[in-house]
Design a protein around this motif. Structure first.
Motif, PDB file in Angstrom:
ATOM      1  N   LEU A  18       0.832  -0.932  -0.187  1.00  0.00           N
ATOM      2  CA  LEU A  18       0.042  -0.048   0.192  1.00  0.00           C
ATOM      3  C   LEU A  18       0.460   1.241   0.339  1.00  0.00           C
ATOM      4  CD1 LEU A  18      -2.922   0.726   0.311  1.00  0.00           C
ATOM      5  CD2 LEU A  18      -2.788   1.289   2.652  1.00  0.00           C
ATOM      6  N   HIS A 175      -9.303   0.613 -10.941  1.00  0.00           N
ATOM      7  CA  HIS A 175      -9.786   0.964 -10.045  1.00  0.00           C
ATOM      8  C   HIS A 175     -11.218   0.872  -9.801  1.00  0.00           C
ATOM      9  CE1 HIS A 175     -12.374   3.879 -12.046  1.00  0.00           C
ATOM     10  NE2 HIS A 175     -10.914   5.028 -12.567  1.00  0.00           N
ATOM     11  N   PRO A 199      -7.023   4.506  -7.629  1.00  0.00           N
ATOM     12  CA  PRO A 199      -7.972   3.354  -7.209  1.00  0.00           C
ATOM     13  C   PRO A 199      -9.218   3.771  -6.473  1.00  0.00           C
ATOM     14  CG  PRO A 199      -5.890   4.067  -5.118  1.00  0.00           C
ATOM     15  CD  PRO A 199      -5.755   4.768  -5.965  1.00  0.00           C
ATOM     16  N   GLN A 224     -12.307   2.347   1.510  1.00  0.00           N
ATOM     17  CA  GLN A 224     -11.673   0.876   1.800  1.00  0.00           C
ATOM     18  C   GLN A 224     -12.371  -0.709   0.710  1.00  0.00           C
ATOM     19  OE1 GLN A 224     -13.573   1.488   5.516  1.00  0.00           O
ATOM     20  NE2 GLN A 224     -11.317   1.732   6.988  1.00  0.00           N
ATOM     21  N   LEU A 227      -9.953  -0.215  -2.400  1.00  0.00           N
ATOM     22  CA  LEU A 227      -8.716  -0.895  -2.080  1.00  0.00           C
ATOM     23  C   LEU A 227      -8.140  -2.048  -2.023  1.00  0.00           C
ATOM     24  CD1 LEU A 227      -7.512   2.170   0.845  1.00  0.00           C
ATOM     25  CD2 LEU A 227      -6.709   1.880  -1.924  1.00  0.00           C
ATOM     26  N   CYS A 230      -8.579  -3.435  -5.276  1.00  0.00           N
ATOM     27  CA  CYS A 230      -7.693  -3.403  -6.045  1.00  0.00           C
ATOM     28  C   CYS A 230      -6.013  -4.835  -5.931  1.00  0.00           C
ATOM     29  CB  CYS A 230      -6.486  -2.726  -5.772  1.00  0.00           C
ATOM     30  SG  CYS A 230      -7.498  -0.947  -6.955  1.00  0.00           S
ATOM     31  N   PRO A 237      -2.524  -0.428  -4.548  1.00  0.00           N
ATOM     32  CA  PRO A 237      -3.168   1.011  -4.774  1.00  0.00           C
ATOM     33  C   PRO A 237      -1.709   1.434  -3.676  1.00  0.00           C
ATOM     34  CG  PRO A 237      -4.191  -0.665  -2.958  1.00  0.00           C
ATOM     35  CD  PRO A 237      -2.629  -1.801  -3.375  1.00  0.00           C
ATOM     36  N   PRO A 239      -3.720   5.075  -2.929  1.00  0.00           N
ATOM     37  CA  PRO A 239      -4.840   6.264  -2.341  1.00  0.00           C
ATOM     38  C   PRO A 239      -3.711   7.495  -2.037  1.00  0.00           C
ATOM     39  CG  PRO A 239      -4.413   4.973  -0.844  1.00  0.00           C
ATOM     40  CD  PRO A 239      -3.414   4.536  -1.947  1.00  0.00           C
ATOM     41  N   ASN A 250      -7.396   4.289   4.828  1.00  0.00           N
ATOM     42  CA  ASN A 250      -6.722   3.826   3.848  1.00  0.00           C
ATOM     43  C   ASN A 250      -6.445   2.186   4.579  1.00  0.00           C
ATOM     44  OD1 ASN A 250      -8.583   4.903   2.193  1.00  0.00           O
ATOM     45  ND2 ASN A 250      -7.010   6.576   1.968  1.00  0.00           N
TER      46      ASN A 250
END
Length: 304
Positions: A18, A175, A199, A224, A227, A230, A237, A239, A250
């Motif tokens: 992430l 996304h 995303p 959420q 994410l 993905c 992802p 974000p 997130n």
């Protein structure tokens, strides 16, 4: 916890699963945003010369107290730099702006200059020359990994056909309601990790009732769910948020979307209108990243 999870690139380098996107966060405010993200446990930050915030990102990383080797910093070669020398100079300029002794990942921001993104010219030979500059930076220890961004299947194959070191990453728009499944499979089959920028579709998914109903089944927010979607596709992802509460939320994606719901989300209709972002060339508009960013900032100043 997702912040502790990593993937391994083709050259053995670990990349956090992430990341934090920073487009539309200016060079002053990005210092606070990245600093807060690092305090929360983020270890992956994505920037670019076009975002005009490399200095702030570097400053935040250096001031964070987190050991440099624990923070994965990505930047890019500008989309308009379509020669070996321009790309090499761009990498050195990013190192100077960030004040870092190395960059963890450098991507070619686009296969074509933004204003010509949908034009007929392919820049095939030029992209091979740009890629050669990235390979040299990798060999020199300036960067730890190299990759692409916004490259479609043919553009990826063009680089693969002429490279010494294969791309390790392709960062693309991905996304719910815009998932380039064929491109993702193509890259993954070739050992190229796919990153997903925007995303949450620049926020356009937030008012999507169909997606919201799926999120409600898991008692999570639409971001959420987006994410997690993905992540379950094997993507990393990125974000973007400057809100500490959103930064924290997130990271709370330790749930699993059922295969039935994944199929549903894979098949929803694509987004037809990205709102204020529709002007960007990648969506068929006429503005490049820098000009759109300047426009957005002027609107913020007028509101003040």
């Amino acid at each position: 916890m997702i912040l502790q999870e990593t993937s391994t690139l083709a050259n053995g380098v670990s990349i956090p699963r992430l990341g934090l996107g920073t487009w539309f966060i200016d060079d002053t405010h990005v210092v606070q945003t990245v600093g807060e993200a690092l305090r929360l446990g983020y270890r992956h930050v994505d920037t670019a010369p076009a975002y005009r915030n490399e200095r702030g990102v570097g400053r935040a990383v250096r001031a964070s107290g987190v050991p440099r080797e624990e923070v994965f910093v990505t930047t890019k070669v500008d989309a308009g730099a379509k020669s070996h020398d321009a790309a090499a100079a761009g990498i050195d300029a990013s190192l100077r702006r960030t004040g870092l002794d190395h960059l963890d990942l450098v991507l070619v921001h686009s296969p074509r200059p933004w204003r010509r993104f949908h034009g007929p010219e392919r820049y095939l030979e030029e992209n091979r020359e740009v890629w050669r500059a990235l390979e040299e930076a990798l060999a020199a220890g300036k960067v730890r990994a190299i990759g692409l961004s916004n490259f479609d299947v043919d553009d990826v194959e063009n680089v693969l056909d002429g490279c010494t070191v294969a791309p390790m990453v392709n960062q693309v728009l991905a996304h719910i309601r815009n998932t380039p499944h064929e491109l993702i499979r193509h890259c993954q089959d070739r050992g190229i990790l796919v990153e997903a920028y925007s995303p949450v579709a620049h926020g356009e998914l937030l008012g999507d009732e169909e997606v919201a109903r799926v999120a409600q089944r898991y008692a999570v927010s639409v971001p959420q769910l987006s994410l997690r979607y993905c992540l379950q596709l094997g993507l990393v992802p990125l974000p973007k948020s400057a809100d500490p509460a959103h930064l924290r939320a997130n990271t709370e994606v330790d749930f699993t979307i059922t295969e039935e719901d994944m199929d549903l989300l894979r098949g929803v209709e694509p987004i037809a209108d990205y709102g204020d972002h529709r002007a960007m060339t990648i969506y068929g508009g006429q503005r490049d990243l820098s000009s759109l960013l300047a426009l957005a900032r002027s609107r913020v100043r007028r509101r003040r």
